[in-house]
Design a protein around this motif. Structure first.
Motif, PDB file in Angstrom:
ATOM      1  N   LEU A 239       7.552  -8.184 -16.682  1.00 24.29           N
ATOM      2  CA  LEU A 239       6.133  -8.222 -16.089  1.00 24.29           C
ATOM      3  C   LEU A 239       5.152  -8.132 -17.281  1.00 24.29           C
ATOM      4  N   TYR A 240       4.452  -9.070 -17.297  1.00 25.87           N
ATOM      5  CA  TYR A 240       3.400  -9.305 -18.478  1.00 25.87           C
ATOM      6  C   TYR A 240       1.986  -8.998 -17.995  1.00 25.87           C
ATOM      7  N   PHE A 241       1.179  -8.289 -18.572  1.00 30.42           N
ATOM      8  CA  PHE A 241      -0.093  -7.947 -18.079  1.00 30.42           C
ATOM      9  C   PHE A 241      -1.166  -7.786 -19.491  1.00 30.42           C
ATOM     10  N   GLN A 242      -2.473  -7.704 -19.251  1.00 28.70           N
ATOM     11  CA  GLN A 242      -3.196  -7.545 -20.283  1.00 28.70           C
ATOM     12  C   GLN A 242      -4.022  -6.245 -20.546  1.00 28.70           C
ATOM     13  N   ASP A 243      -4.193  -5.943 -21.789  1.00 28.39           N
ATOM     14  CA  ASP A 243      -4.986  -4.530 -21.978  1.00 28.39           C
ATOM     15  C   ASP A 243      -6.310  -4.727 -21.940  1.00 28.39           C
ATOM     16  N   PRO A 244      -7.240  -4.021 -22.199  1.00 28.89           N
ATOM     17  CA  PRO A 244      -8.883  -4.148 -21.947  1.00 28.89           C
ATOM     18  C   PRO A 244      -9.118  -5.137 -23.205  1.00 28.89           C
ATOM     19  N   ASP A 245      -8.385  -5.331 -24.153  1.00 30.91           N
ATOM     20  CA  ASP A 245      -8.590  -6.374 -25.159  1.00 30.91           C
ATOM     21  C   ASP A 245      -8.039  -7.659 -24.908  1.00 30.91           C
ATOM     22  N   ASN A 246      -7.348  -7.784 -23.781  1.00 28.53           N
ATOM     23  CA  ASN A 246      -6.456  -9.097 -23.585  1.00 28.53           C
ATOM     24  C   ASN A 246      -5.381  -9.089 -24.045  1.00 28.53           C
ATOM     25  N   LEU A 247      -5.057  -8.000 -24.838  1.00 26.83           N
ATOM     26  CA  LEU A 247      -3.586  -8.068 -25.741  1.00 26.83           C
ATOM     27  C   LEU A 247      -2.581  -7.965 -24.565  1.00 26.83           C
ATOM     28  N   THR A 248      -1.451  -8.531 -24.789  1.00 29.74           N
ATOM     29  CA  THR A 248      -0.540  -8.596 -23.772  1.00 29.74           C
ATOM     30  C   THR A 248       0.712  -7.813 -23.992  1.00 29.74           C
ATOM     31  N   VAL A 249       0.845  -6.943 -22.788  1.00 31.92           N
ATOM     32  CA  VAL A 249       1.794  -5.884 -22.938  1.00 31.92           C
ATOM     33  C   VAL A 249       3.025  -6.309 -21.718  1.00 31.92           C
ATOM     34  N   GLU A 250       4.050  -5.785 -21.904  1.00 28.39           N
ATOM     35  CA  GLU A 250       5.287  -6.257 -21.123  1.00 28.39           C
ATOM     36  C   GLU A 250       6.171  -4.971 -20.630  1.00 28.39           C
ATOM     37  N   TYR A 251       6.335  -4.933 -19.393  1.00 30.35           N
ATOM     38  CA  TYR A 251       7.225  -4.018 -18.767  1.00 30.35           C
ATOM     39  C   TYR A 251       8.476  -4.864 -18.771  1.00 30.35           C
ATOM     40  N   SER A 252       9.826  -4.152 -19.052  1.00 27.36           N
ATOM     41  CA  SER A 252      10.929  -4.761 -18.752  1.00 27.36           C
ATOM     42  C   SER A 252      11.884  -3.880 -18.374  1.00 27.36           C
ATOM     43  N   PHE A 253      13.215  -4.378 -17.428  1.00 28.29           N
ATOM     44  CA  PHE A 253      13.880  -3.521 -17.122  1.00 28.29           C
ATOM     45  C   PHE A 253      15.312  -4.291 -17.403  1.00 28.29           C
ATOM     46  N   GLU A 254      16.242  -3.240 -18.197  1.00 28.80           N
ATOM     47  CA  GLU A 254      17.494  -3.771 -18.711  1.00 28.80           C
ATOM     48  C   GLU A 254      17.421  -4.658 -19.843  1.00 28.80           C
ATOM     49  N   MET A 255      18.387  -4.599 -20.721  1.00 33.20           N
ATOM     50  CA  MET A 255      18.420  -5.638 -21.625  1.00 33.20           C
ATOM     51  C   MET A 255      19.967  -5.596 -22.457  1.00 33.20           C
ATOM     52  N   GLU A 256      20.308  -6.714 -22.661  1.00 34.98           N
ATOM     53  CA  GLU A 256      21.759  -6.936 -23.374  1.00 34.98           C
ATOM     54  C   GLU A 256      21.684  -5.897 -24.491  1.00 34.98           C
ATOM     55  N   GLU A 257      22.812  -5.370 -24.767  1.00 37.39           N
ATOM     56  CA  GLU A 257      23.037  -4.625 -25.989  1.00 37.39           C
ATOM     57  C   GLU A 257      24.242  -4.947 -26.859  1.00 37.39           C
ATOM     58  N   PHE A 258      23.994  -4.993 -28.102  1.00 36.26           N
ATOM     59  CA  PHE A 258      25.230  -5.731 -28.933  1.00 36.26           C
ATOM     60  C   PHE A 258      25.852  -4.629 -29.780  1.00 36.26           C
ATOM     61  N   PRO A 259      27.347  -4.692 -29.919  1.00 32.14           N
ATOM     62  CA  PRO A 259      27.723  -3.639 -30.812  1.00 32.14           C
ATOM     63  C   PRO A 259      27.698  -3.823 -32.270  1.00 32.14           C
ATOM     64  N   GLU A 260      27.744  -2.800 -32.954  1.00 35.43           N
ATOM     65  CA  GLU A 260      27.319  -3.012 -34.730  1.00 35.43           C
ATOM     66  C   GLU A 260      28.755  -3.674 -35.226  1.00 35.43           C
ATOM     67  N   GLU A 261      29.745  -3.492 -34.587  1.00 37.43           N
ATOM     68  CA  GLU A 261      30.974  -4.465 -35.304  1.00 37.43           C
ATOM     69  C   GLU A 261      31.179  -5.713 -34.335  1.00 37.43           C
ATOM     70  N   LYS A 262      31.182  -6.683 -35.014  1.00 33.52           N
ATOM     71  CA  LYS A 262      31.861  -7.697 -34.079  1.00 33.52           C
ATOM     72  C   LYS A 262      30.829  -8.295 -33.032  1.00 33.52           C
TER      73      LYS A 262
END
Ligand SMILES: CC(C)c1ccc(C(=O)O)c(O)c1O
Ligand SMILES: [Fe+2]
Length: 302
Positions: A239-262
């Motif tokens: 979900l993206y929204f604008q701050d008082p200067d119209n800068l874009t802020v995002e809330y996000s839920f969950e995100m893929e995670e990567f292992p360090e090896e392979k």
């Protein structure tokens, strides 16, 4: 090569420090830590002294990106690495270091992205955990910028900064991990006409934080510019929204995670609206359209 702990903080330039302080505290849900007279305002969403810092400025946008490295040894490795590649790293003086409540800290200015990157391994740990108010903010998630010289920036960020590409659009977008931090992206670049801020992101702990956030933004007449939706690359609900200067802020839920090896190899993704939002949504024309990068203000103003 450099080993990062995480994206530690983002410093933003804002035109009305009190209005933005109120926004990031009461609308976004960050914890106000301190506000110095006519100076920066510090917020946190973790035990760190700050994860967002606001500075008064006539040119709203991205001032600085603070990267926490794994330990003091990594800080020395990073300093010597940047010195060897001619980026002239500069340690902060004791006064500024103390004002930031950080340990040894140095900065570089990257001529490719025009970002001032700051590196540290220690930051004051507050006495209490971050206590969410209306939104369970889990962490400062990522920063996305627009750059005109996409290939040069990608080469710098991967070859010099040791970021790893998780996925990319053909030469228009690249999502990167700050190795070995596992999240799909902590930093991303999008091809644009000028150096500009695209958005900053806060990851939340529950999908209800996105749903409740949408209604709170509507009630407070905060412009929502994209979402709710689900991103193809990381799988995040957004979900993206604008701050008082119209800068874009995002809330996000969950995100893929990567292992360090392979880790899995980066995917070359089709440039298609459904890649950005699997639910078929389209952004508002104002989405991610505002925000200088402090090092490139003259370019945008010209
Ligand atoms: C539209 C922007 C650049 C974008 C695209 C994809 C993801 C993701 O997969 O998480 C984002 O977080 C974005 O901000
Ligand atoms: Fe994002």
């Amino acid at each position: 090569m450099i080993r990062y702990q995480k994206l530690g903080y983002v410093a933003l330039n804002v035109t009305d420090i009190d209005q933005s302080r109120d926004f990031y505290e009461n609308i976004v849900g960050l914890k106000l830590v301190e506000q110095s007279e006519n100076g920066p305002v510090f917020f946190r969403c973790s035990r760190d002294h700050h994860n967002l810092v606001l500075y008064p400025s006539s040119t709203p946008g991205l001032k600085r990106v603070g990267l926490e490295v794994e330990d003091p040894e990594q800080l020395e490795i990073a300093y010597n690495h940047f010195k060897n590649v001619g980026l002239d790293p500069k340690f902060l003086d004791k006064e500024e270091q103390r004002a930031l409540r950080q340990g040894k800290t140095f900065r570089i200015h990257d001529p490719n992205t025009q970002i001032t990157f700051e590196f540290y391994s220690d930051i004051t740990q507050m006495a209490t955990e971050f206590q969410p108010t209306h939104t369970n903010i889990a962490r400062l998630g990522h920063v996305v910028i627009k750059v005109p010289e996409f290939e040069k920036c990608l080469e710098f960020l991967t070859e010099v900064m040791n970021f790893k590409v998780s996925d990319y659009h053909d030469e228009t977008l690249a999502w990167m991990r700050v190795f070995p931090n596992p999240y799909h992206h902590t930093f991303a670049i999008a091809r644009g006409e000028r150096h500009q801020l695209h958005h900053i992101n806060f990851m939340v702990s529950d999908i209800d934080d996105v749903g409740r956030g949408r209604n709170r933004l509507i009630e407070n007449e905060v412009p929502i510019t994209f979402g709710p939706g689900r991103h193809g690359p990381s799988g995040s609900i957004f979900l993206y929204f604008q701050d008082p200067d119209n800068l874009t802020v995002e809330y996000s839920f969950e995100m893929e995670e990567f292992p360090e090896e392979k880790p899995r190899k980066a995917k070359l993704l089709e440039r298609h609206p459904k890649t950005t939002d699997q639910w078929g949504g389209k952004p508002d024309p104002k989405f991610a359209s505002f925000g200088y990068i402090e090092g490139a203000v003259e370019e945008v103003k010209s």
